[in-house]
Structure formats: C-alpha cells, structure tokens
Design a protein around this motif. Sequence first.
Motif, PDB file in Angstrom:
ATOM      1  N   ARG A 390       9.977  37.471  73.487  1.00  0.00           N
ATOM      2  CA  ARG A 390      10.777  37.678  74.700  1.00  0.00           C
ATOM      3  C   ARG A 390      11.326  36.355  75.217  1.00  0.00           C
ATOM      4  N   ARG A 393      14.235  34.947  73.050  1.00  0.00           N
ATOM      5  CA  ARG A 393      15.550  35.551  73.266  1.00  0.00           C
ATOM      6  C   ARG A 393      16.225  35.045  74.535  1.00  0.00           C
ATOM      7  N   LYS A 394      15.471  34.263  75.326  1.00  0.00           N
ATOM      8  CA  LYS A 394      16.030  33.725  76.572  1.00  0.00           C
ATOM      9  C   LYS A 394      16.190  32.213  76.517  1.00  0.00           C
ATOM     10  N   GLU A 432      14.708  36.106  64.253  1.00  0.00           N
ATOM     11  CA  GLU A 432      15.369  36.071  65.553  1.00  0.00           C
ATOM     12  C   GLU A 432      16.576  35.136  65.524  1.00  0.00           C
ATOM     13  N   LEU A 436      20.771  36.100  66.381  1.00  0.00           N
ATOM     14  CA  LEU A 436      21.341  35.630  67.651  1.00  0.00           C
ATOM     15  C   LEU A 436      22.793  36.078  67.781  1.00  0.00           C
ATOM     16  N   ALA A 440      25.291  33.403  72.117  1.00  0.00           N
ATOM     17  CA  ALA A 440      24.048  32.666  72.365  1.00  0.00           C
ATOM     18  C   ALA A 440      24.319  31.173  72.438  1.00  0.00           C
TER      19      ALA A 440
END
Length: 481
Positions: A390, A393-394, A432, A436, A440
């Motif tokens: 999580r 992804r930030k 991941e 992206l 991003a």
Amino acid sequence: MPTVILMDVSLSMTRPVSLDGIEEFQRKNLAVHGLNMLFEHMASNYRLEFTALMAFSSLWELLVPFTRDYNALQEALSNLEDYDKTCLELALQGVSSVVQQEWGSACPCQVVLVTDGSLGIGKGSLRQSLQSLKHRGDDKKFPLPFPFPTKLFIMCVANAEELQMTDAMENLEELLRLSGGDGQIFTVDGLLCMKSVQAMFGMLIDRAYSPFHAVLHCGNLSSDVQVFPRPEPVVVDEEVEPIPRTVSTEVDEVGAGATDELEEEPSASQMAGKSPNFCVLLHGSLKVEGMVALVQLGPEWFGMLYSQADSKKKSNLMMSLFEPGPDPLPWLGKISHLGPVSEAAENPYGEDDSKSPFPVQPQVKRSYAQNVTVWIKASGLQTDVQKILRNARKLPDKTQTFYKELNRLRKAALAFGFWELLKGVAELLERECTMLPDSAHPDAAFQLSHAAHQLKLASSGDSQYAAFEHNIAPMHTDFSS
C-alpha cells in the motif's frame, strides 16, 4: 483423573479355562471378575473420579459414558455380548475420540485395556497395524500416542509364558512404547483362575489407584485427608542431579488469598476428609469467602486449596500443585516473604485498599517487553506485506513509511532465517514497478527497484547487506516531488 476401561469382547475371549479338568469359566468371565473388583475399590476410594466403559472387537462401542455410577458400570459388564475378531487400532481411535469429546486434549487420562493378548488376524490386527507404521500417510496415522497425556495399562488374561510363545508380548510392549511408555503390562502369575486374576488387578490398584493419605496442618488444627488422584513425583529439569520430588504426607497451610489474585494451576487433585473436622471447616470457609489457601507440600514446594463446584449442590475441596521452587508465581514473589499485613511497617494495600503490592515488578526488564515482530498466524504476515505494498503505491509521498515497514519486515525475516520471504517481497516490488501507471512519479520506479535489489542481496545471507543491523535507506535521486 478420568479412566477409560477398554474391554475386549472378541471371540478369543470366550475360550474356556479348565480348572481341575472341569471347564467352568471363559476368559471373559475372569476379566469381568477382575474389573468388578476394580470398580468396587474405586467406588470406595475414588468415588469422585469419572470412568467410562468401552467394548471392542472389529468395531468399538461406548457402553457407559463417563460416570461416577459404578453400579451402572458393573451392570454393563454383566450384559456383555460376544462379537467377532480383534481390531485394536480402531478401538484406540475410539478412545481418543471419546476422551477428547468429553475432556479435550489437556486433561490426563488413564486407559485400562483388558484383553487375552490375541492380536487379531489379517487386516486390522495389531501385528499388521504395527508393521505398517512407516508406510502411512498423515491421513492414516496410528492413534498412539494419544493427543492427551495418558497412562496405558494392559491387563492380559493370560500368563507370560503363553504370550511369549508367539510375538504377542513383543507387540504389546511396542504398543506401550508408542503410548509414551508411562504405563505397564500386567499378566497372570501361574495358572488362570479367579485368584490369579484378582492378584493381577490388585497389582493394578497398587500401581494406579492406591489412595494417598496425608495430614493437613494449620497452626494447632489438623485433619486426616485423602488425596486423589495420587500426586505424581515431579522431576525438576534445572537441577544438576535431578531427584524426583514427592508430596509430603504432612501438608501445612501457610496462608489464604482472594481467588481473583490466583489462577488455577493445571495439576489438580481432590481432597476428601474422613470426618467433619478441620478439613470440612476449611472447605466451607473457602467456598463461602471465595478464597484460596496456600499450602506447603515439601521443601520449597507449594500449592493451593480451593473449593470447586461440581454441581449446584456438590462441591469438592481441590488442591493444585505449583512448580517446585521458592517463587512458582513470579508476580507473587517468594512465598516465604509473604506474611500478615499487621506485621508490615505500613499497610501495603493502603489505608483504604486503594493499592496493591502485586504484581511484584521484576528488577530486570524482560526481553519480551521490547517491540518485536511476531507472526503467529499467516494472516499476520499477510497484513505486514500488504502494508508495504500500500505504501509502495503511494511513493514518493510515503517514502519514509515505506522504508520503515520494509526494514521492520526485513529484520524479522533475517531473525527467523526466512530468506524466501525476502525473495518473495522483492519479486512483488518488481511487479509493482512494472505496473506503475504513466502518471506515476519517476522517483517511485527508482525506489521500488532499489528496495527490491536490496532485499535480494539480503536474501543471499552472506553479504554485508544481510547484516541484521543494516537498514535499507531511500535511494537519493535528482527528482523532487
């Protein structure tokens, strides 16, 4: 301690026994005679214990569930029927099921197997079961050892010479070994007859069902008591030369405390007084006041007495044994330091009972008080990995949190030697990175690739990046958010 009687009712138990040339009894009759003798003894000395009666041949049946009604047990014995061949493995599975359903897997239990020593024939025989032990899958495991603490006593209505003519004794000894070895095989001494079977069951009574008599002291008061089941000797592993400790026949009460300050220990025995004296007074007082009494069982060995309700109208005086030692309950401190409040320099509970001296705080800070990562269940590990993803992804907004969680998982994996976890998380981060979106931030791809590479280096176990003290630091880039 509950008891399961496992009675063999196969055809071999109907073999006649010749007495003075006259066929008067079957082996089953001799076994029933011995069990009746055992039940009569338990009714007099172990009347608060629970006993179940099971019968088996190729199948098993619970004739009497756990009860204290020894008349019902004796009546069931008198109505036994004869069936087919012996299949001991299924019977042992039945014992395991019956005990766990009634008592769970923590309560110790005694199993008394009464048989003539015949192993059965073909599939399902004890010989075939033992020979196939090494070729079984996890779904077809042999029922021994039982999942609960147990003592297995095998009562053979046969003499040792008869059993040694075949491999019966050898197989029964292996059965005892598989059960944990905490039991015994009994055989008839001499010719088969009522007296020799009585003598055999008498040895069982002496070994497992003999009452323990003691004297309970409290100041000038004392009372003769009977404790059952009989307290077992305890061997302290920490001692250089371990010596079994036994409960003294002179038990001293050293104090009393509220039940909300003491937790019940698993090793419990019931105490029965012979006459309405101090023991009865103590039992009633503990029951009414809701308290426990500390007792000294021997040098630096303590326990506690308390009242436990058996039903709405009946309760028993129970004794729980603590681990041997001067401070069996660390939060209580050394029991020898306990004393009347009146002898203290100041009331440790305060003038208005607003404080308590317990629990006693340890002088050294415990290692388990530190914040460590522990994965008891798979869901806990999954949660930690999802938290890292999580934050990934930030990126780059969550850069500091991402590396904090990543390093926490890395240290735990290194501590457990869980190298595969590091490789697996590295592959997730690489995945991941490839997923992206075009929108991003460029720094996200660099940070994910850098973190995945560092985890792979750590998973090798032999580089400087695998050091436990090493932390993965964020990669310095020319991009700014």
